[in-house]
Write an enzyme that holds these catalytic residues in place. Structure first.
Site, PDB file in Angstrom:
ATOM      1  NE  ARG A  24      33.722  45.750  20.953  1.00 40.61           N
ATOM      2  CZ  ARG A  24      32.804  45.834  21.922  1.00 40.61           C
ATOM      3  NH1 ARG A  24      32.023  46.888  22.009  1.00 40.61           N
ATOM      4  NH2 ARG A  24      32.678  44.884  22.805  1.00 40.61           N
ATOM      5  CG  PHE A  49      26.174  57.128  19.030  1.00 45.76           C
ATOM      6  CD1 PHE A  49      25.439  58.014  19.809  1.00 45.76           C
ATOM      7  CD2 PHE A  49      25.940  57.086  17.657  1.00 45.76           C
ATOM      8  CE1 PHE A  49      24.467  58.830  19.236  1.00 45.76           C
ATOM      9  CE2 PHE A  49      24.978  57.904  17.072  1.00 45.76           C
ATOM     10  CZ  PHE A  49      24.234  58.776  17.855  1.00 45.76           C
ATOM     11  CG  ASP A 106      30.025  58.601  23.751  1.00 46.07           C
ATOM     12  OD1 ASP A 106      29.678  57.499  23.281  1.00 46.07           O
ATOM     13  OD2 ASP A 106      29.493  59.113  24.765  1.00 46.07           O
ATOM     14  CB  CYS A 115      20.775  48.219  20.818  1.00 47.48           C
ATOM     15  SG  CYS A 115      20.874  49.849  21.562  1.00 47.48           S
TER      16      CYS A 115
HETATM   17  N1  SAH Z   1      29.761  51.403  20.460  1.00 50.04           N
HETATM   18  C1  SAH Z   1      29.954  51.330  21.895  1.00 50.04           C
HETATM   19  C2  SAH Z   1      28.649  51.330  22.668  1.00 50.04           C
HETATM   20  C3  SAH Z   1      27.775  52.538  22.398  1.00 50.04           C
HETATM   21  S1  SAH Z   1      26.633  52.861  23.664  1.00 50.04           S
HETATM   22  C4  SAH Z   1      30.822  50.112  22.206  1.00 50.04           C
HETATM   23  O1  SAH Z   1      31.131  49.346  21.287  1.00 50.04           O
HETATM   24  O2  SAH Z   1      31.196  49.911  23.361  1.00 50.04           O
HETATM   25  C5  SAH Z   1      25.957  54.394  23.217  1.00 50.04           C
HETATM   26  C6  SAH Z   1      26.832  55.594  23.496  1.00 50.04           C
HETATM   27  O3  SAH Z   1      26.185  56.731  22.958  1.00 50.04           O
HETATM   28  C7  SAH Z   1      27.091  55.940  24.951  1.00 50.04           C
HETATM   29  O4  SAH Z   1      28.469  55.972  25.175  1.00 50.04           O
HETATM   30  C8  SAH Z   1      26.491  57.355  25.160  1.00 50.04           C
HETATM   31  O5  SAH Z   1      27.314  58.174  25.980  1.00 50.04           O
HETATM   32  C9  SAH Z   1      26.489  57.868  23.760  1.00 50.04           C
HETATM   33  N2  SAH Z   1      25.481  58.889  23.420  1.00 50.04           N
HETATM   34  C10 SAH Z   1      24.150  58.880  23.666  1.00 50.04           C
HETATM   35  N3  SAH Z   1      23.547  59.916  23.062  1.00 50.04           N
HETATM   36  C11 SAH Z   1      24.513  60.614  22.404  1.00 50.04           C
HETATM   37  C12 SAH Z   1      24.519  61.777  21.579  1.00 50.04           C
HETATM   38  N4  SAH Z   1      23.382  62.421  21.271  1.00 50.04           N
HETATM   39  N5  SAH Z   1      25.703  62.182  21.078  1.00 50.04           N
HETATM   40  C13 SAH Z   1      26.845  61.520  21.351  1.00 50.04           C
HETATM   41  N6  SAH Z   1      26.894  60.408  22.104  1.00 50.04           N
HETATM   42  C14 SAH Z   1      25.748  59.958  22.631  1.00 50.04           C
END
Ligand code: SAH
Length: 396
Positions: free
Chosen positions: A211, A227, A249, A340
């Site tokens: 980040r 996401f 998201d 991940c």
């Molecule tokens: N980048 C974030 C962590 C991501 S976790 C950080 O730094 O904190 C993955 C995320 O993807 C979750 O918030 C989940 O709600 C979202 N997600 C899962 N499938 C999705 C989809 N098809 N479209 C949009 N968001 C999605």
């Protein structure tokens, strides 16, 4: 002590200090053991190999606590192991000052099935194996002693507990949760941590350094964060001087927290941030139809492949989002893309991303190889511990 006898030749991985005994390696159990009990693992000739936690429901039948015959598995053992794990973080100059920190990272810290994250004065504990579950009290005592934190909140609600025959457990197991919203400061940005209802332990600490890098690369750029969860990458991008940040998201509660972050961080220019609740696969296609373009795109999807068995379907999903990522980049733009999934290795992930770049018809080069922050170490004997991998790819 009950002995777990291995089949001939099956001691090899233990001799390399790999801490798992698989179902197929077990010749038999001499004596009785309940789930989580400590058993002595011996080779077929009776030679001592390790002391391990017995887990009869799991394909991983035993997880090693120690390879040292002189070490007993008792309260003092857990106190020592937890203290050592915490001390390793205190020694690391990039970790010692963090108030959001992973204190114990399972096998890689010598404590299979134990995850402990610290958020300010609160520790969130996740126990995912029968052995870890049995030693809960000792682990909690070790954590409060080593850190001075009084509150331990258990989030043992991960699906993997089912494989060990364990029920989900969550709630406060030491002290009390503070009444006010829990926050941490990560690289200058205040972030809310929802330990009760958030994903995993409430916050994705593993992406801390990535980040920060996003913030450094974001200056003057238009950013798309896919996401975004509670907006970790988005906020660092704003802090780094991004000209605009669009975050997507599908989770309404995550986005709600994401929005509150702007009020918590008045130093950031809220007018540059836009949040969109949508499915990323659809949103990317819509952006393409609308001919929208970005200078920096972050793709940090959930685990598409929890194990190698899901690798094919996951590979197609990674290919899809990365293809659209490349198509939506301006020349000179950067794609920061992650997986991940334990089931997708570094090499395969790079191939998928390369395939996506080639299908998008872009010239692309890796400028950074990315992984989890150093409080999520990878035991050299346990390569399975490597789950997060990422590439920063520059195009044009
Ligand atoms: N980048 C974030 C962590 C991501 S976790 C950080 O730094 O904190 C993955 C995320 O993807 C979750 O918030 C989940 O709600 C979202 N997600 C899962 N499938 C999705 C989809 N098809 N479209 C949009 N968001 C999605």
């Amino acid at each position: 002590m009950t002995r777990l006898v291995l089949k001939p030749g099956k001691e090899r991985s233990l001799l390399r200090r790999h801490p798992w005994v698989f179902e197929g390696s077990v010749a038999g159990l001499e004596g009785r053991a309940r789930p989580g009990d400590t058993v002595e693992v011996v080779a077929d000739d009776g030679r001592f190999l390790a002391r391990a936690a017995w887990s009869p429901s799991s394909k991983i039948r035993a997880r090693v606590w120690t390879f040292d015959q002189n070490e007993s598995i008792d309260h003092a053992f857990f106190k020592r192991k937890v203290a050592a794990s915490v001390a390793r973080r205190q020694r690391h100059p990039m970790l010692s000052g963090q108030d959001g920190l992973r204190l114990i990272h399972g096998e890689s810290d010598g404590l299979p099935g134990v995850i402990a994250d610290r958020f300010g004065k609160v520790i969130v504990l996740q126990l995912t194996s029968a052995g870890a579950d049995k030693w809960r009290t000792a682990i909690v005592a070790g954590l409060t002693q080593a850190t001075g934190c009084e509150t331990v909140y258990e989030r043992s609600d991960s699906e993997v507990r089912g494989l060990e025959g364990l029920e989900p457990v969550s709630g406060c197991i030491a002290g009390e949760l503070p009444v006010e919203t829990l926050t941490i400061v990560e690289n200058g940005v205040r972030m809310v941590v929802d330990v009760v209802g958030g994903h995993k332990t409430g916050f994705y600490l593993d992406q801390r350094d990535n980040r920060l890098l996003t913030g450094q690369l974001a200056a003057g750029r238009t950013v798309l964060n896919c996401f975004c969860y509670t907006g970790g990458f988005s906020l660092q991008a704003l802090a780094g001087g991004a000209s605009s940040v669009l975050s997507v998201d599908s989770s309404a509660p995550a986005l709600e927290i994401a929005r509150t972050h702007l009020a918590l961080n008045p130093q950031l220019d809220a007018a540059r941030a836009e949040w969109l609740q949508a499915d990323v696969f659809e949103a990317l296609r819509q952006f393409k139809r609308d001919e929208r373009r970005f200078d920096l795109i972050v793709l940090d999807p959930p685990k598409f492949a929890p194990s190698a068995a899901h690798a094919d379907r996951a590979a197609r999903a990674y290919k899809d989002i990365n293809l659209f990522g490349f198509r939506l980049l301006n020349p000179g733009g950067i794609l920061m893309t992650y997986s991940c999934s334990g089931g997708i290795g570094q090499e395969l992930f790079q191939k998928i991303v390369a395939g996506a770049a080639s299908d998008a018809g872009v010239d692309a080069r890796i400028i950074h190889r990315l992984s989890a922050a150093p409080d999520h170490p990878i035991g050299l004997a346990v390569p399975e511990g490597e789950y997060l991998k990422g590439l920063a790819v520059e195009v044009g």
